[in-house]
Design a protein around this motif. Structure first.
Motif, PDB file in Angstrom:
ATOM      1  N   ILE A 154       0.874  -1.179   0.000  1.00 44.60           N
ATOM      2  CA  ILE A 154       0.000   0.000   0.000  1.00 44.60           C
ATOM      3  C   ILE A 154       0.908   1.225   0.000  1.00 44.60           C
ATOM      4  CG2 ILE A 154      -1.767   1.276   1.266  1.00 44.60           C
ATOM      5  CD1 ILE A 154      -2.646  -1.386   2.500  1.00 44.60           C
ATOM      6  N   PRO A 155       1.032   1.925  -1.143  1.00 41.60           N
ATOM      7  CA  PRO A 155       1.985   3.041  -1.235  1.00 41.60           C
ATOM      8  C   PRO A 155       1.581   4.250  -0.388  1.00 41.60           C
ATOM      9  CG  PRO A 155       1.376   2.210  -3.420  1.00 41.60           C
ATOM     10  CD  PRO A 155       0.407   1.627  -2.440  1.00 41.60           C
ATOM     11  N   PHE A 156       2.576   5.079  -0.114  1.00 46.66           N
ATOM     12  CA  PHE A 156       2.321   6.393   0.467  1.00 46.66           C
ATOM     13  C   PHE A 156       1.527   7.213  -0.545  1.00 46.66           C
ATOM     14  CE2 PHE A 156       6.036   4.820   2.534  1.00 46.66           C
ATOM     15  CZ  PHE A 156       6.128   5.424   3.776  1.00 46.66           C
ATOM     16  N   ARG A 157       0.741   8.143  -0.060  1.00 47.57           N
ATOM     17  CA  ARG A 157       0.096   9.099  -0.962  1.00 47.57           C
ATOM     18  C   ARG A 157       0.945  10.369  -1.001  1.00 47.57           C
ATOM     19  NH1 ARG A 157      -4.874   7.665  -2.617  1.00 47.57           N
ATOM     20  NH2 ARG A 157      -5.828   5.904  -1.527  1.00 47.57           N
TER      21      ARG A 157
ATOM     22  N   ALA B 165      -4.862  -5.140 -15.097  1.00 44.11           N
ATOM     23  CA  ALA B 165      -6.095  -5.574 -14.442  1.00 44.11           C
ATOM     24  C   ALA B 165      -5.850  -6.794 -13.572  1.00 44.11           C
ATOM     25  CB  ALA B 165      -7.166  -5.880 -15.489  1.00 44.11           C
ATOM     26  N   ILE B 166      -4.597  -7.243 -13.485  1.00 41.43           N
ATOM     27  CA  ILE B 166      -4.250  -8.393 -12.652  1.00 41.43           C
ATOM     28  C   ILE B 166      -3.067  -8.030 -11.766  1.00 41.43           C
ATOM     29  CG2 ILE B 166      -5.104 -10.095 -14.322  1.00 41.43           C
ATOM     30  CD1 ILE B 166      -2.219 -10.575 -15.191  1.00 41.43           C
ATOM     31  N   GLN B 167      -2.849  -8.840 -10.748  1.00 43.16           N
ATOM     32  CA  GLN B 167      -1.738  -8.606  -9.832  1.00 43.16           C
ATOM     33  C   GLN B 167      -0.415  -8.977 -10.503  1.00 43.16           C
ATOM     34  OE1 GLN B 167      -2.006  -7.341  -6.453  1.00 43.16           O
ATOM     35  NE2 GLN B 167       0.108  -6.986  -7.092  1.00 43.16           N
TER      36      GLN B 167
ATOM     37  N   PRO C 265       0.794  -2.580  -5.599  1.00 37.56           N
ATOM     38  CA  PRO C 265      -0.587  -2.516  -5.108  1.00 37.56           C
ATOM     39  C   PRO C 265      -1.555  -3.305  -5.979  1.00 37.56           C
ATOM     40  CG  PRO C 265       0.116  -0.396  -6.002  1.00 37.56           C
ATOM     41  CD  PRO C 265       1.334  -1.248  -5.888  1.00 37.56           C
ATOM     42  N   GLU C 266      -2.681  -3.650  -5.395  1.00 41.50           N
ATOM     43  CA  GLU C 266      -3.685  -4.426  -6.114  1.00 41.50           C
ATOM     44  C   GLU C 266      -4.178  -3.666  -7.343  1.00 41.50           C
ATOM     45  OE1 GLU C 266      -6.062  -7.014  -2.939  1.00 41.50           O
ATOM     46  OE2 GLU C 266      -6.077  -4.871  -2.454  1.00 41.50           O
ATOM     47  N   PRO C 267      -4.516  -4.379  -8.407  1.00 40.75           N
ATOM     48  CA  PRO C 267      -4.852  -3.716  -9.677  1.00 40.75           C
ATOM     49  C   PRO C 267      -6.012  -2.728  -9.585  1.00 40.75           C
ATOM     50  CG  PRO C 267      -5.409  -6.056  -9.735  1.00 40.75           C
ATOM     51  CD  PRO C 267      -4.582  -5.849  -8.522  1.00 40.75           C
ATOM     52  N   GLN C 268      -7.001  -3.019  -8.751  1.00 40.48           N
ATOM     53  CA  GLN C 268      -8.150  -2.114  -8.672  1.00 40.48           C
ATOM     54  C   GLN C 268      -7.793  -0.767  -8.035  1.00 40.48           C
ATOM     55  OE1 GLN C 268      -7.832  -4.978  -7.031  1.00 40.48           O
ATOM     56  NE2 GLN C 268      -8.638  -4.868  -4.926  1.00 40.48           N
ATOM     57  N   LEU C 269      -6.624  -0.709  -7.388  1.00 38.53           N
ATOM     58  CA  LEU C 269      -6.177   0.539  -6.762  1.00 38.53           C
ATOM     59  C   LEU C 269      -5.283   1.378  -7.676  1.00 38.53           C
ATOM     60  CD1 LEU C 269      -5.309  -0.767  -3.172  1.00 38.53           C
ATOM     61  CD2 LEU C 269      -7.430   0.313  -3.955  1.00 38.53           C
ATOM     62  N   VAL C 270      -4.855   0.784  -8.793  1.00 37.91           N
ATOM     63  CA  VAL C 270      -3.916   1.482  -9.685  1.00 37.91           C
ATOM     64  C   VAL C 270      -4.473   2.821 -10.175  1.00 37.91           C
ATOM     65  CG1 VAL C 270      -2.793   1.399 -11.947  1.00 37.91           C
ATOM     66  CG2 VAL C 270      -2.596  -0.542 -10.377  1.00 37.91           C
ATOM     67  N   PRO C 271      -5.709   2.895 -10.707  1.00 35.56           N
ATOM     68  CA  PRO C 271      -6.213   4.200 -11.175  1.00 35.56           C
ATOM     69  C   PRO C 271      -6.215   5.262 -10.076  1.00 35.56           C
ATOM     70  CG  PRO C 271      -7.598   2.432 -12.005  1.00 35.56           C
ATOM     71  CD  PRO C 271      -6.676   1.811 -10.994  1.00 35.56           C
TER      72      PRO C 271
ATOM     73  N   THR D 108       6.753   2.175  -7.948  1.00 41.79           N
ATOM     74  CA  THR D 108       6.095   1.471  -6.856  1.00 41.79           C
ATOM     75  C   THR D 108       4.663   1.079  -7.239  1.00 41.79           C
ATOM     76  OG1 THR D 108       7.449   2.537  -5.158  1.00 41.79           O
ATOM     77  CG2 THR D 108       5.305   1.688  -4.463  1.00 41.79           C
ATOM     78  N   ILE D 109       3.953   1.981  -7.891  1.00 35.47           N
ATOM     79  CA  ILE D 109       2.597   1.655  -8.363  1.00 35.47           C
ATOM     80  C   ILE D 109       2.658   0.554  -9.407  1.00 35.47           C
ATOM     81  CG2 ILE D 109       0.529   2.564  -9.519  1.00 35.47           C
ATOM     82  CD1 ILE D 109       1.355   5.356  -8.384  1.00 35.47           C
ATOM     83  N   HIS D 110       3.685   0.611 -10.266  1.00 37.97           N
ATOM     84  CA  HIS D 110       3.894  -0.388 -11.314  1.00 37.97           C
ATOM     85  C   HIS D 110       2.594  -0.633 -12.093  1.00 37.97           C
ATOM     86  CE1 HIS D 110       7.779  -2.228 -11.874  1.00 37.97           C
ATOM     87  NE2 HIS D 110       7.232  -3.325 -12.386  1.00 37.97           N
ATOM     88  N   PRO D 111       2.106   0.410 -12.776  1.00 37.68           N
ATOM     89  CA  PRO D 111       0.739   0.341 -13.318  1.00 37.68           C
ATOM     90  C   PRO D 111       0.561  -0.574 -14.520  1.00 37.68           C
ATOM     91  CG  PRO D 111       1.813   2.376 -13.982  1.00 37.68           C
ATOM     92  CD  PRO D 111       2.732   1.714 -13.001  1.00 37.68           C
ATOM     93  N   PHE D 112       1.659  -0.960 -15.177  1.00 38.08           N
ATOM     94  CA  PHE D 112       1.559  -1.788 -16.374  1.00 38.08           C
ATOM     95  C   PHE D 112       2.094  -3.195 -16.103  1.00 38.08           C
ATOM     96  CE2 PHE D 112       2.217   2.600 -17.996  1.00 38.08           C
ATOM     97  CZ  PHE D 112       0.990   2.766 -18.625  1.00 38.08           C
ATOM     98  N   LEU D 113       1.738  -4.108 -16.985  1.00 39.06           N
ATOM     99  CA  LEU D 113       2.256  -5.475 -16.860  1.00 39.06           C
ATOM    100  C   LEU D 113       3.700  -5.580 -17.318  1.00 39.06           C
ATOM    101  CD1 LEU D 113      -0.796  -7.631 -18.044  1.00 39.06           C
ATOM    102  CD2 LEU D 113       0.052  -7.302 -15.710  1.00 39.06           C
TER     103      LEU D 113
END
Length: 374
Positions: A6-9, A139-141, A159-165, A197-202
Motif C-alpha cells: 500500500i503506497p504512500f500518498r 487488471a491483474i496482480q 498494489p492491487e490492480p483495482q487501486l492502480v487508477p 512502486t505503483i507499477h501500473p503496467f504489466l
C-alpha cells in the motif's frame, strides 16, 4: 504469503528532509544550468548535438531491462535497416515514445492519458511485452523479483490492480498541482519512485518511469528540451538502484516513520547524485563534440572549397556511420562531386570506409570514439 504493498500518498508530508542532500541538490542544479548554457552556445544545432545523447539514453534504458544492444549496433542499423532485431526495435520504440512525449506535453499535462500513449508506443510491434496490454493499466496482480521467482518469493508486490487508477490519479495531481515546496529535481525523484512502486503496467514500467524524468524536467522549464537523462548512471549502479527503490516501500506507521524518512532521503540523494554524474558526462560530451566540430571544419576547409561543406559535416555529426545516400538525401550536391569530397576526407584520415565498391560505408571514428567513452 506477502501482501500487495500500500503506497504512500503524495505529497510525502514530514518525510523529506532537504538538509540530507542540500549540497548535492545545489550542485545538480548548477551543473544542469551549465549544461543548458553549453547547449545554447554550441556551434552545432542542438538537435544534431542531442541526437547521440538521445540515442544513448534509449540504449541504456533498455539495457537496464536486459537488452544487449550497443551503440555501434544502433549506428550500423542507422545505415542498413534490413537487419532488425528485437533489441533494436525496443530501442527504436523507446526513442519514438520519448519524441511523442515531447509533442504530447506541449498541449496536454503529464497525465494517465499521456503515460498510456507512451506505453502503447513502447510495446508496439514485434517486441517483448507486446501482448501484455500495451497502453492499458494492468487488471491483474503483478510482482517483481529475480527470474523464475513466484509471488511467494517476489522481492516486491505492487498494489492491487483495482487501486492502480486511484494511485495514478494521486500521482498525476502531484505532478501538475504539487502542494509542497520541494525543488523539481527532488520532486522527479519522488515521482519516479512512486511510479515504479505503483507499477501500473504489466511490462515496460521501468522504461516509462525513466522517460518521465526528462519529460517532467522539460515540462517544468528546468531544461529547454527533454534531453536530460539519468538511465546511463542508473544502469551502471542498477542493483543499488533497485535496492534503494525497494527500501522505500515500508509499511507506514508511527513506529516506522523514522525508517521511512531515512530510506526516502537516501533514495533522493542517490537520484540527485545520478543527475550530477550525468550532468558532468553531458558537459564533457558537448565540449568534446564542439572541439571536434571546430577541428573537423578547419581541417576539411583545407581540402575542400565548397559552400556545401558545412552541410556535409553536419550530417557526419548526426550520423557518424553513413553512406553517400545519407548525405544526398539532405544536401543538394551532385553524387559525383560528393564522391570526390568524401575521397579527400578519407585520404586525410578524417573519415574511413569499409572499401566496398557499392554501398560503401563511411565511419567518422573521432565522433564514434567520443560517444563510446561517455
Amino acid at each position: 504469503m506477502k501482501k500487495p504493498y500500500i503506497p504512500f500518498r503524495l505529497p510525502l508530508e514530514d518525510i523529506i528532509n532537504i538538509n540530507e542532500f542540500i549540497n548535492e541538490l545545489l550542485e545538480a542544479n548548477k551543473l544542469i544550468a551549465i549544461y543548458e548554457v553549453l547547449l545554447s552556445k554550441s556551434k552545432l544545432d542542438p538537435n544534431l548535438l542531442l541526437a547521440p545523447i538521445t540515442l544513448k539514453e534509449a540504449i541504456q534504458s533498455t539495457r537496464i531491462e536486459g537488452t544487449q544492444i550497443t551503440l555501434d549496433d544502433m549506428l550500423e542499423y542507422g545505415v542498413d535497416e534490413t537487419n532488425s532485431t528485437v533489441d533494436i526495435r525496443e530501442v527504436l520504440n523507446y526513442s519514438r515514445a520519448l519524441s511523442e512525449g515531447e509533442n504530447l506535453i506541449k498541449r496536454l499535462p503529464i497525465s494517465s492519458r499521456v503515460i498510456k500513449e507512451l506505453h502503447r508506443i513502447l510495446l508496439e510491434g514485434d517486441v517483448r511485452g507486446n501482448s501484455r496490454n500495451p497502453g492499458e493499466f494492468r487488471a491483474i496482480q503483478n510482482f517483481i523479483g529475480p527470474p523464475g521467482c513466484t509471488i511467494q518469493t517476489a522481492s516486491f508486490i505492487p498494489p492491487e490492480p483495482q487501486l492502480v487508477p486511484e494511485y495514478m490519479s494521486n500521482l498525476e495531481k502531484y505532478i501538475n498541482e504539487p502542494t509542497d515546496n520541494l525543488n523539481d529535481i527532488v520532486r522527479i525523484a519522488i515521482i519516479h519512485a512512486q511510479f515504479e512502486t505503483i507499477h501500473p503496467f504489466l511490462d515496460g514500467n521501468g522504461r516509462i518511469g525513466r522517460i518521465l524524468v526528462p519529460l517532467y524536467l522539460y515540462d517544468k522549464g528546468v531544461i529547454s528540451s527533454p534531453n536530460f537523462f539519468v538511465s546511463e548512471s542508473l544502469e551502471k549502479d542498477k542493483f543499488k538502484y533497485y535496492k534503494l527503490l525497494n527500501d522505500i516501500r515500508v509499511e507506514y506507521s508511527d513506529d516506522t516513520k523514522e525508517l521511512a524518512i531515512q530510506r526516502w532521503n537516501e533514495w533522493i540523494k542517490f537520484f540527485i547524485n545520478a543527475t550530477i554524474i550525468q550532468s558532468k558526462k553531458n558537459i564533457k560530451l558537448i565540449e568534446d563534440i564542439d572541439n571536434l566540430y571546430n577541428n573537423t571544419v578547419n581541417k576539411s576547409r583545407e581540402l575542400i572549397n565548397s559552400n556545401k561543406l558545412i552541410d556535409i559535416i553536419k550530417i557526419m555529426f548526426k550520423k557518424p556511420i553513413f553512406i553517400k545516400k545519407s548525405i544526398l538525401e539532405c544536401v543538394d550536391i551532385p553524387s559525383s562531386t560528393l564522391g570526390v569530397y568524401l575521397n579527400r576526407l578519407e585520404e586525410a584520415h578524417i573519415i574511413y570506409s569499409d572499401g566496398r565498391v557499392r554501398n560503401k560505408k563511411y565511419y567518422f571514428y573521432d565522433l564514434i570514439n567520443i560517444l563510446r567513452q561517455q
